[in-house]
Design an enzyme around this catalytic site. Structure first.
Site, PDB file in Angstrom:
ATOM      1  N   ARG A  60       0.837  -1.198   0.000  1.00 50.12           N
ATOM      2  CA  ARG A  60       0.000   0.000   0.000  1.00 50.12           C
ATOM      3  C   ARG A  60       0.867   1.241   0.000  1.00 50.12           C
ATOM      4  O   ARG A  60       0.597   2.216  -0.701  1.00 50.12           O
ATOM      5  CB  ARG A  60      -0.937  -0.012   1.218  1.00 50.12           C
ATOM      6  CG  ARG A  60      -1.998   1.098   1.175  1.00 50.12           C
ATOM      7  CD  ARG A  60      -1.522   2.418   1.727  1.00 50.12           C
ATOM      8  NE  ARG A  60      -1.020   2.255   3.068  1.00 50.12           N
ATOM      9  CZ  ARG A  60      -0.154   3.095   3.622  1.00 50.12           C
ATOM     10  NH1 ARG A  60       0.328   4.127   2.952  1.00 50.12           N
ATOM     11  NH2 ARG A  60       0.278   2.885   4.855  1.00 50.12           N
ATOM     12  N   PHE A  94       8.797  10.529  -3.249  1.00 46.41           N
ATOM     13  CA  PHE A  94       8.563  11.857  -2.685  1.00 46.41           C
ATOM     14  C   PHE A  94       9.614  12.139  -1.625  1.00 46.41           C
ATOM     15  O   PHE A  94       9.765  11.353  -0.681  1.00 46.41           O
ATOM     16  CB  PHE A  94       7.157  11.868  -2.079  1.00 46.41           C
ATOM     17  CG  PHE A  94       6.638  13.197  -1.634  1.00 46.41           C
ATOM     18  CD1 PHE A  94       6.090  14.085  -2.549  1.00 46.41           C
ATOM     19  CD2 PHE A  94       6.648  13.541  -0.285  1.00 46.41           C
ATOM     20  CE1 PHE A  94       5.559  15.296  -2.132  1.00 46.41           C
ATOM     21  CE2 PHE A  94       6.122  14.758   0.137  1.00 46.41           C
ATOM     22  CZ  PHE A  94       5.571  15.634  -0.780  1.00 46.41           C
ATOM     23  N   GLY A  95      10.340  13.239  -1.754  1.00 46.31           N
ATOM     24  CA  GLY A  95      11.419  13.556  -0.830  1.00 46.31           C
ATOM     25  C   GLY A  95      11.199  14.866  -0.096  1.00 46.31           C
ATOM     26  O   GLY A  95      11.606  15.926  -0.578  1.00 46.31           O
ATOM     27  N   SER A 107       7.606  17.164  10.902  1.00 49.55           N
ATOM     28  CA  SER A 107       6.400  17.988  10.948  1.00 49.55           C
ATOM     29  C   SER A 107       6.720  19.462  10.724  1.00 49.55           C
ATOM     30  O   SER A 107       5.918  20.203  10.157  1.00 49.55           O
ATOM     31  CB  SER A 107       5.698  17.812  12.303  1.00 49.55           C
ATOM     32  OG  SER A 107       5.302  16.468  12.502  1.00 49.55           O
ATOM     33  N   TRP A 141      13.780   8.690   5.655  1.00 51.30           N
ATOM     34  CA  TRP A 141      12.484   8.012   5.742  1.00 51.30           C
ATOM     35  C   TRP A 141      11.718   8.139   4.432  1.00 51.30           C
ATOM     36  O   TRP A 141      10.506   8.388   4.424  1.00 51.30           O
ATOM     37  CB  TRP A 141      11.647   8.541   6.922  1.00 51.30           C
ATOM     38  CG  TRP A 141      12.286   8.279   8.239  1.00 51.30           C
ATOM     39  CD1 TRP A 141      12.772   9.197   9.111  1.00 51.30           C
ATOM     40  CD2 TRP A 141      12.558   6.995   8.825  1.00 51.30           C
ATOM     41  NE1 TRP A 141      13.329   8.575  10.206  1.00 51.30           N
ATOM     42  CE2 TRP A 141      13.212   7.220  10.062  1.00 51.30           C
ATOM     43  CE3 TRP A 141      12.318   5.674   8.423  1.00 51.30           C
ATOM     44  CZ2 TRP A 141      13.616   6.189  10.891  1.00 51.30           C
ATOM     45  CZ3 TRP A 141      12.728   4.646   9.256  1.00 51.30           C
ATOM     46  CH2 TRP A 141      13.362   4.903  10.469  1.00 51.30           C
ATOM     47  N   ILE A 142      12.439   7.926   3.340  1.00 55.94           N
ATOM     48  CA  ILE A 142      11.841   8.033   2.010  1.00 55.94           C
ATOM     49  C   ILE A 142      11.483   6.644   1.493  1.00 55.94           C
ATOM     50  O   ILE A 142      12.358   5.802   1.286  1.00 55.94           O
ATOM     51  CB  ILE A 142      12.800   8.729   1.024  1.00 55.94           C
ATOM     52  CG1 ILE A 142      13.270  10.077   1.590  1.00 55.94           C
ATOM     53  CG2 ILE A 142      12.129   8.897  -0.332  1.00 55.94           C
ATOM     54  CD1 ILE A 142      12.145  11.029   1.953  1.00 55.94           C
ATOM     55  N   SER A 143      10.193   6.408   1.301  1.00 54.63           N
ATOM     56  CA  SER A 143       9.749   5.122   0.757  1.00 54.63           C
ATOM     57  C   SER A 143      10.140   4.999  -0.704  1.00 54.63           C
ATOM     58  O   SER A 143      10.137   5.994  -1.446  1.00 54.63           O
ATOM     59  CB  SER A 143       8.233   4.994   0.903  1.00 54.63           C
ATOM     60  OG  SER A 143       7.854   5.003   2.258  1.00 54.63           O
ATOM     61  N   GLU A 163       3.311  11.365   7.681  1.00 58.42           N
ATOM     62  CA  GLU A 163       2.351  12.249   7.005  1.00 58.42           C
ATOM     63  C   GLU A 163       1.441  12.973   7.999  1.00 58.42           C
ATOM     64  O   GLU A 163       0.243  13.108   7.805  1.00 58.42           O
ATOM     65  CB  GLU A 163       1.553  11.478   5.955  1.00 58.42           C
ATOM     66  CG  GLU A 163       2.468  10.961   4.847  1.00 58.42           C
ATOM     67  CD  GLU A 163       1.723  10.514   3.614  1.00 58.42           C
ATOM     68  OE1 GLU A 163       0.653  11.068   3.322  1.00 58.42           O
ATOM     69  OE2 GLU A 163       2.233   9.591   2.945  1.00 58.42           O
ATOM     70  N   GLY A 164       2.080  13.446   9.082  1.00 62.13           N
ATOM     71  CA  GLY A 164       1.370  14.157  10.133  1.00 62.13           C
ATOM     72  C   GLY A 164       1.066  13.235  11.293  1.00 62.13           C
ATOM     73  O   GLY A 164       0.256  12.324  11.167  1.00 62.13           O
TER      74      GLY A 164
END
Length: 397
Positions: free
Chosen positions: A84, A123-124, A132, A156-158, A363-364
């Site tokens: 996902r 996305f970097g 945050s 922490w870049i997927s 992502e928050g």
């Protein structure tokens, strides 16, 4: 209001569920134990057209609505968060951002092959000292003739070692604070780019996550997304899309916890009866079901706003916060229902618990979303209109 899935959406759900059952479920335990991200499975996901499900036909996508993307994410996370996450990052954070902010040349060069599944996007934004607090990022991009010279580091870049294209955020004018952040399309093959996977993660071990490094990377001016200084609002708009997919995925994790727990409730007996007959076990099952149904409604509401081309930051934030919290609690309860066996990888629920923690943070964080929701209610926060919005659905060809 119509809460019925269309025939096309029902077929999509079945297609993804069958794929998960046959291509992910039999292997995910081994991949998770070994920390292996299976790129062949990602290629199979691409061949099904799932990497561009809500991208218009004219840009190489499947042309389905935004809630169809939610269905894909829900079913993939039922298999494992890693896959996902791949779709979230590729489609939600990268491709949908290109769709919203890119010019036609950029869409032709980058969006089309990504929507077709021929290339992978990532996305970097996050850095070692900037999560945050986006304005604290240290990466810089200085203009040099027809190029920008990019320097910095992301973490922490997927899909760090897997993606072909990256949306990278860096300061073009540090003195302007977040108004001086810009966004660039960076290719893996550009000189000075490198990546490194992170090992030893608590969860999502079957995913590819790590660091990006930029050492005097020369990025053509044509790869500037939007205008100089647009980076912060582009990032926030991208997070609306990413958070939407994360919330949808959390529904899939609740569903996985519920399915595993119901099965175990019927096979395990204590004190002469199935454990599902015990009231406190029933309470945990009921809470999972309530969490699933409420989370889906929040996700679908946000998706419908996207379909109508309306701003949905508030609704998406609420969906992400609540769905991820429900998923984390469902996974904890699933382990509890399984008792000592829940503490072993003989059953999948221990993996669900480990995987459920990251979405509460990325992502928050839940704390960020809590503050956002309070500020909306108190009138301290109001969303301004954006220069560009995602196209309404149905898309125009």
């Amino acid at each position: 209001m119509n809460f019925e899935l269309s025939e096309e959406q029902q077929m999509l759900r079945k297609t993804v569920r069958d794929f998960v059952d046959h291509e992910i479920m039999p292997h995910i335990g081994e991949w998770d134990a070994k920390g292996h991200f299976d790129t062949d499975t990602l290629k199979k996901i691409s061949k099904l057209g799932l990497m561009g499900v809500c991208i218009p036909f004219k840009y190489g996508g499947s042309g389905m609505d935004y809630n169809s993307l939610a269905i894909v994410c829900e079913e993939l996370e039922r298999g494992d968060t890693a896959f996902r996450t791949a779709v979230s990052v590729h489609t939600g954070l990268n491709s949908m951002t290109l769709l919203q902010w890119g010019n036609e040349d950029q869409k032709a060069k980058y969006l089309v092959p990504q929507a077709k599944g021929e290339k992978v996007g990532a996305f970097g934004l996050t850095e070692p000292g900037a999560g945050s607090d986006v304005a604290s990022l240290q990466s810089t991009a200085k203009r040099d003739g027809d190029d920008y010279i990019l320097n910095g580091q992301k973490t922490w870049i997927s899909l760090c070692d897997t993606a072909d294209h990256f949306l990278v955020f860096a300061y073009t004018d540090k003195e302007k604070s977040h108004h001086g952040i810009s966004c660039f399309i960076v290719e893996r093959t550009m000189t000075g780019f490198s990546s490194k996977a992170t090992k030893g993660k608590l969860g999502i071990r079957a995913g590819n996550t790590g660091e990006l490094f930029f050492d005097d990377v020369r990025v053509p001016k044509e790869n500037l997304l939007g205008k100089e200084g647009d980076g912060f609002k582009i990032a926030m708009a991208a997070l609306d899309n990413g958070r939407f997919t994360v919330a949808a995925g959390a529904c899939g994790q609740i569903m996985a916890c519920l399915e595993a727990s119901v099965e175990y409730c019927h096979e395990r007996k204590t004190f002469g009866k199935e454990i599902g007959k015990h009231q406190l076990v029933k309470q945990m099952i009921a809470n999972m079901e309530a969490g699933l149904q409420m989370s889906r409604l929040l996700v679908w509401k946000a998706g419908e706003l996207k379909n109508k081309g309306k701003r949905n930051t508030r609704e998406t934030s609420l969906a992400k916060w609540q769905a991820c919290d429900f998923a984390n609690k469902a996974a904890d309860d699933a382990v509890q229902i399984h008792g000592a066996y829940g503490y072993s990888n003989e059953y999948p629920v221990e993996r669900y618990l480990r995987n459920s923690k990251a979405p509460v943070i990325y992502e928050g964080t839940r704390e960020i979303h809590t503050i956002m929701q309070a500020d909306y209610v108190l009138g301290y926060r109001k969303d301004k209109s954006l220069d560009q919005m995602l196209p309404e659905w149905p898309f125009e060809d």
